[in-house]
Design a protein around this motif. Structure first.
Motif, short mmCIF file in Angstrom:
data_model
loop_
_atom_site.label_atom_id
_atom_site.label_comp_id
_atom_site.label_asym_id
_atom_site.label_seq_id
_atom_site.Cartn_x
_atom_site.Cartn_y
_atom_site.Cartn_z
N GLY A 179 93.86 -1.24 108.99
CA GLY A 179 92.41 -0.91 109.01
C GLY A 179 92.28 -1.27 107.08
N LYS A 180 91.84 -0.30 106.89
CA LYS A 180 92.08 -0.79 105.28
C LYS A 180 92.45 -1.87 104.60
CE LYS A 180 91.84 4.17 103.86
NZ LYS A 180 92.06 5.21 102.94
N VAL A 181 93.57 -2.23 105.13
CA VAL A 181 93.75 -3.05 103.89
C VAL A 181 93.07 -4.58 104.17
CG1 VAL A 181 96.20 -4.45 104.05
CG2 VAL A 181 96.13 -2.71 103.46
N GLN A 182 93.10 -4.53 106.18
CA GLN A 182 92.26 -5.31 106.67
C GLN A 182 91.18 -5.73 105.88
OE1 GLN A 182 92.69 -4.24 110.62
NE2 GLN A 182 93.55 -6.53 111.07
N LEU A 183 90.29 -5.03 105.71
CA LEU A 183 89.15 -4.75 104.56
C LEU A 183 88.90 -4.75 103.61
CD1 LEU A 183 86.25 -3.46 105.25
CD2 LEU A 183 87.10 -1.25 104.95
N PHE A 184 90.18 -4.62 102.49
CA PHE A 184 89.91 -4.80 101.60
C PHE A 184 90.57 -6.65 101.55
CE2 PHE A 184 91.43 -0.22 100.31
CZ PHE A 184 90.71 0.66 100.01
N ILE A 185 90.26 -6.64 101.81
CA ILE A 185 90.70 -8.14 101.79
C ILE A 185 89.93 -8.85 102.33
CG2 ILE A 185 92.11 -10.23 102.96
CD1 ILE A 185 94.83 -8.06 103.42
N ALA A 186 88.63 -8.60 103.09
CA ALA A 186 87.90 -9.15 103.58
C ALA A 186 86.76 -8.64 102.78
CB ALA A 186 86.82 -8.20 105.10
N GLN A 187 86.21 -8.11 101.94
CA GLN A 187 85.58 -7.77 101.58
C GLN A 187 86.70 -8.44 99.50
OE1 GLN A 187 85.82 -3.45 101.29
NE2 GLN A 187 83.98 -3.74 102.67
N LYS A 188 87.95 -8.79 99.13
CA LYS A 188 87.90 -9.06 98.86
C LYS A 188 88.29 -8.85 97.33
CE LYS A 188 86.81 -13.97 99.09
NZ LYS A 188 88.17 -14.42 99.86
N LYS A 189 88.63 -7.96 97.35
CA LYS A 189 89.05 -5.79 96.44
C LYS A 189 90.36 -6.09 96.57
CE LYS A 189 84.79 -3.59 97.82
NZ LYS A 189 83.78 -2.17 98.34
N TRP A 190 90.86 -6.76 95.86
CA TRP A 190 92.37 -7.25 95.65
C TRP A 190 93.30 -5.72 95.06
CZ3 TRP A 190 93.50 -10.24 98.80
CH2 TRP A 190 92.74 -11.08 99.84
N ASP A 191 91.80 -5.22 94.27
CA ASP A 191 93.39 -3.71 93.65
C ASP A 191 93.05 -3.11 94.74
OD1 ASP A 191 93.10 -5.04 90.83
OD2 ASP A 191 90.75 -4.51 90.25
N ASP A 192 92.04 -2.64 95.14
CA ASP A 192 92.65 -1.51 96.86
C ASP A 192 93.49 -2.52 97.36
OD1 ASP A 192 90.85 -0.01 94.90
OD2 ASP A 192 88.80 -0.64 96.37
N ALA A 193 93.16 -3.21 97.70
CA ALA A 193 94.24 -4.04 99.08
C ALA A 193 96.12 -3.49 98.45
CB ALA A 193 94.34 -5.72 99.33
N ILE A 194 96.38 -4.21 97.32
CA ILE A 194 97.13 -3.80 96.96
C ILE A 194 97.50 -2.90 97.11
CG2 ILE A 194 98.42 -3.37 94.07
CD1 ILE A 194 97.67 -6.61 93.91
N LYS A 195 96.71 -1.68 96.18
CA LYS A 195 96.90 -0.11 96.12
C LYS A 195 97.56 0.33 97.85
CE LYS A 195 94.36 1.29 92.36
NZ LYS A 195 93.09 2.00 91.62
#
Length: 159
Positions: free
Chosen positions: A3-19
């Motif tokens: 869920g976190k990865v999906q949320l970060f992708i949807a929000q385009k928070k790429w640094d968070d998605a990578i982490k």
């Protein structure tokens, strides 16, 4: 939990998605989970597809390709790719092909060959797996460019 990865992708928070995807990939259970590998391919391909992000993460394209290769090895049915990483495959193919073409025009033969080799591999995979309406057995453009780049790089055995 993806869920976190999906949320970060949807929000385009790429640094968070990578982490998050890297954290999942190093987790004992997550590291062997095909879905984790698919998310890694997805996150890194999206970053590679954005020139401003790619400058910050220059290895994103190769990391996505490595994750796709791992998926292909661990899931010969390609179910996970069909269900969630097909866009990543397309992005990695297209970016390698286009980068290879630019390098070819700059007469950087070895670098162009490396890019076209990846494009050829994924183009053939896309065709043979039925992911494209085109029913050809090989990606003729990638093969042609790879052959010319290898020839110009003085690598006749590869050409």
């Amino acid at each position: 939990d993806y869920g976190k990865v999906q949320l970060f992708i949807a929000q385009k928070k790429w640094d968070d998605a990578i982490k998050e995807v890297d954290r999942l990939a190093t987790d004992k259970k997550g590291s062997t989970n095909l879905e984790t590998i698919a998310w890694k391919a997805t996150v890194y391909s999206e970053i590679a597809n954005d020139p401003t992000l790619l400058s910050k993460y220059p290895d994103a394209l190769s990391k996505s390709y490595a994750a796709i290769a791992e998926l292909r090895q661990k899931d010969p049915s390609n179910k996970i790719i069909k269900e969630g990483a097909l866009r990543a495959v397309s992005i990695v193919y297209a970016n390698n092909f286009n980068d290879g073409r630019k390098l070819f025009e700059e007469k950087k033969w070895d670098e162009a060959l490396a890019k076209f080799t990846v494009a050829e591999d994924l183009g053939d995979f896309i065709s043979k797996s039925g992911f494209s309406p085109n029913k050809q057995n090989i990606d003729t453009f990638a093969v042609l460019f790879a052959g010319y780049a290898a020839q110009n790089a003085q690598k006749p055995d590869i050409a």
